[in-house]
Design a protein around this motif. Structure first.
Motif, mmCIF file in Angstrom:
data_model
loop_
_atom_site.group_PDB
_atom_site.id
_atom_site.type_symbol
_atom_site.label_atom_id
_atom_site.label_comp_id
_atom_site.label_asym_id
_atom_site.label_seq_id
_atom_site.Cartn_x
_atom_site.Cartn_y
_atom_site.Cartn_z
ATOM 1 N N LEU A 259 25.274 60.813 61.024
ATOM 2 C CA LEU A 259 24.261 61.541 61.796
ATOM 3 C C LEU A 259 23.948 60.843 63.113
ATOM 4 C CD1 LEU A 259 21.754 62.555 58.960
ATOM 5 C CD2 LEU A 259 23.538 63.953 60.012
ATOM 6 N N VAL B 218 22.285 63.601 65.675
ATOM 7 C CA VAL B 218 21.435 64.591 65.015
ATOM 8 C C VAL B 218 20.009 64.047 64.965
ATOM 9 C CG1 VAL B 218 21.030 65.882 62.887
ATOM 10 C CG2 VAL B 218 23.363 65.448 63.658
ATOM 11 N N ALA C 61 21.012 70.061 62.142
ATOM 12 C CA ALA C 61 22.025 69.955 63.198
ATOM 13 C C ALA C 61 22.280 71.308 63.863
ATOM 14 C CB ALA C 61 23.324 69.407 62.607
ATOM 15 N N VAL D 159 28.615 67.842 60.643
ATOM 16 C CA VAL D 159 27.708 67.230 59.659
ATOM 17 C C VAL D 159 28.134 67.588 58.243
ATOM 18 C CG1 VAL D 159 25.341 67.250 58.783
ATOM 19 C CG2 VAL D 159 25.758 67.058 61.230
#
Length: 383
Positions: free
Chosen positions: A252, A257, A289, A301
């Protein structure tokens, strides 16, 4: 008088007439195959009634049973730490206080980390979420079955009416009651955990007092196996969940994100719900996301979540959990369903370790490495 005689009276039972009487009414009605089926049906009804009564009592007393179960599982998880400190002469009270203090510091640190990350990124996430939702609405309106502006205004008005209605107020009061019950249960759980950690062995010896001989040895085997299974399950699951959370956190952060740290903590917590937890955590991370960075980032993701889960399931979990802790996926799904129906989210978390502990008790029923007779594998017959 015969009632107060001191010399013992010998009673001789003659069994010659038992079989002929069984062939005469009314006993003959229960002697054939249909009668035996009826007896078995009555026995099953009695067993189901007893189990139903126990389940009803557990549901009625969830404020006590759930904290008690959680405290028992946590005590099993920290049993090696308590044993290590006791073997080195640390008093039981001091060892218990140190263990509870360590748990409190860990939980406080996790909570502070979540609050700090959300507060630090909230404004940015809010702006991105507004833009993302507007993009989604604009895309939906291009579809042939898209809702009209009048329908959207009607839905919004309905939401506002619900928020200002008495039903919403009663729901808020129910939420306050739920929070009160949670605080009460948490305090009770901490108190029970303190006594389990401090006096667990003595309490278990008190429970075993009515047992004698082989029954005592069996109860002791089941207790030791339960402590080992629950402790191994919690420690193994926590380690696997930590690796999952760190792996997804790295992904992430690379994909930029928002709320990467809170999402990774959520991954860690949901990992305690087998099968379902990893899927739910991946969906939530992908939605964040999608709203913040677009659908390409959301697909990436999803790829990161799938990759981490595959590595964990195929390599890490078999090493940490061991074969003795491995339950069939069908058993896990049934346990999750039953636990969710009976206890909600908490029941879903507790269902699998309880099922694993029950299977562990079956595995040592007749000996240390000797399962119950009905659970032993059948040997192949030659010819």
């Amino acid at each position: 008088m015969g009632l107060f005689r001191n010399d013992p009276q010998r009673v001789v039972l003659d069994s010659h007439d038992v079989e002929p009487k069984a062939t005469q009414p009314p006993w003959s009605l229960w002697a054939d195959g249909f009668g035996k089926l009826g007896i078995r049906a009555i026995q099953i009804i009695v067993v189901v009634a007893v189990v139903g009564g126990i389940i009803f009592a557990l549901q009625f007393l969830t404020l006590v049973t759930i904290p008690l179960t959680i405290a028992l599982i946590l005590a099993c998880a920290f049993a090696p730490v308590m044993g290590w400190m006791r073997r080195r002469g640390v008093p039981a009270v001091l060892a218990t206080v140190l263990t509870l203090l360590a748990i409190t510091l860990i939980l406080t640190g996790i909570g502070w980390l979540i609050v700090w990350a959300v507060r630090d990124q909230w404004d940015e996430l809010y702006d991105q979420a507004v833009d993302g939702i507007q993009d989604v609405i604009a895309w939906v309106q291009t579809l042939p079955f898209a809702p009209t502006q009048e329908q959207l205004d009607g839905w919004l008005e309905g939401v506002l009416d619900f928020i200002t209605s008495a039903q919403f107020g009663s729901g808020a009061l129910a939420g306050v009651s739920a929070i009160t019950n949670f605080v009460t249960g948490f305090v009770l759980m901490v108190t029970i955990l303190f006594f389990f950690l401090k006096d667990g062995p003595q309490m278990w010896e008190f429970v075993l007092r009515p047992f004698r001989g082989s029954n005592y040895m069996r109860a002791r085997r089941i207790g030791d196996k339960t402590v080992g299974v629950l402790g191994s399950y919690v420690r193994g699951t926590a380690t696997v969940a930590l690796v999952d959370a760190v792996g997804i956190l790295i992904g992430l952060l690379i994909l930029q994100v928002p709320l990467a740290i809170p999402l990774s903590v959520l991954v860690f917590l949901l990992a305690f719900i087998p099968i379902v937890g990893a899927t739910l955590a991946g969906i939530i991370a992908a939605l964040v996301a999608l709203v913040a960075n677009g659908w390409v980032n959301a697909l990436l993701v999803v790829g990161v979540v799938v990759l981490v889960n595959q590595l964990e399931g195929n390599f890490l979990q078999p090493v940490l959990m061991g074969r003795s802790m491995k339950l069939h996926a069908f058993v896990i799904l049934v346990a999750l369903t039953v636990g969710t129906v009976l206890g909600g989210i908490v029941g879903a978390v507790l269902a699998v370790p309880i099922a694993a502990a029950a299977w562990g008790a079956v595995q040592v029923w007749d000996g240390v490495d000797l399962p119950a007779r009905w659970a032993r594998p059948k040997r192949a017959v030659a010819g």
